[in-house]
Design a protein around this motif. Sequence first.
Motif: not given
Length: 443
Positions: A78-104
């Motif tokens: 999910n993080v990689m998808v958002c990173g790839a999208a951010a490189n080619v578009t100005d779209a607003f990116t949303i990632a769903r995650v389970k890891s609290g550490d990643l969220f922090d």
Amino acid sequence: MRVVVVGAGDVGTHIVEDLADAHDLAVVDTDPDRIEALGSSHDIDTVEGDGRSLDTLEAAAIRDADVVIASTDDDAVNVMVCGAAANVTDAFTIARVKSGDLFDTWQEFDDAFGVDRMLCVDRLTAAALVRTVALPGALATSTFVDEQVVMAEFEIDDGDEITNQRVEDADRFPALTFAGVLRDDAVLVPSGETVIEPGDRVVVIGSPSSVRRFATTLSPTGALEPDDDVIVIGGDEVGCRTAELFAENEYTPRLVEHDSERAAELENRLSDVSIEEGEATSAAFLREVGVGNAELVVSTLDDETNYLVSLLARRIGAEHTASVVGEREFVDLFEAAGVDVTVQPHSVVAGEITRATRGYTDEAAILERDSAEVLEITVERESALAGEAIEDVAHDLPDGFVIGAIVRDGSLTTPRGGTVVQVGDHVVVFADTDALDEIATAL
């Protein structure tokens, strides 16, 4: 609005069901059966492939996207998808995650990873659990303006204190607004003369304490008090966060965890929570820790264990039970068994993702039957409300909405006709879905 969804599992399916009718949607997944099923039931574009691949994203017209949602079961993907999208578009990116550490980590480093909005499933689930059990009888709840404002929906029964009263007479709470009444298939914007009928679903907006007091008038025996015994079963991230939130809200929870190493970790982490080490599927252990005297037992493990624990807790004597339910098809089974509150993580996070795609609001909550929404909007200079008393501009605004609360400089105001709205105010609005775009544009 063009929305690209990567991941067509339970969460992705919920998102498609919420957004397909109103937006231009493309869905990406590696599973051809999932893609085929969604494509045959909705008018959407479908792409079979790996969302981490730029070629796959290009096939989904990623460069035309306004919003990209990464909702696979893998945090890294999910993080990689958002990173790839951010490189080619100005779209607003949303990632769903389970890891609290990643969220922090994401929170600490503002726009880290190319993710504009990260939603942590476990933390959202815990928050939904605590918020719902704290409001007895609520069909739906949501918070706005950094949790300073609460919206809640209740069904009114024959014996309720406010049944057959006028809104003017029922409105006895200074920081509460009767924002809407859902009656059969109709959405009513109530006046003071509106009579509340049995079967109505009433939507109230106000301060957390006022909404809680209102809930208590409808269900006085179901209200959870700070000195009640609350037991959380399961020391995973959802259980840990649930116990933590209860403690933050001045309850005194106990948490049951069977693994000794995890129990020791939890004792170090949760200074305001008592940790009980033992096997929650043992009736003898549950009796030993006093489940029979508990006001509430919350189960946060897998579905099968949660079902068994909930049945045992009620049999032993617990007053109320609540449970996380992972699989959608099991919800009816839990409710039929008498579990008072069920929270499904997939539904919770899908609802939050839907809220995050509403470009004209800070936050939004869709009510149970999709006939109305509650929006949080920051008043701009162009707003019809800016600098005006509500009663002076009401005739120029669309029908079908009520301003339920205003937060200005951290202080909540319950709006009345003479209330002057200022630029920068956060207004929380109940709105009929049929007039939503018109209302949002005017405000």
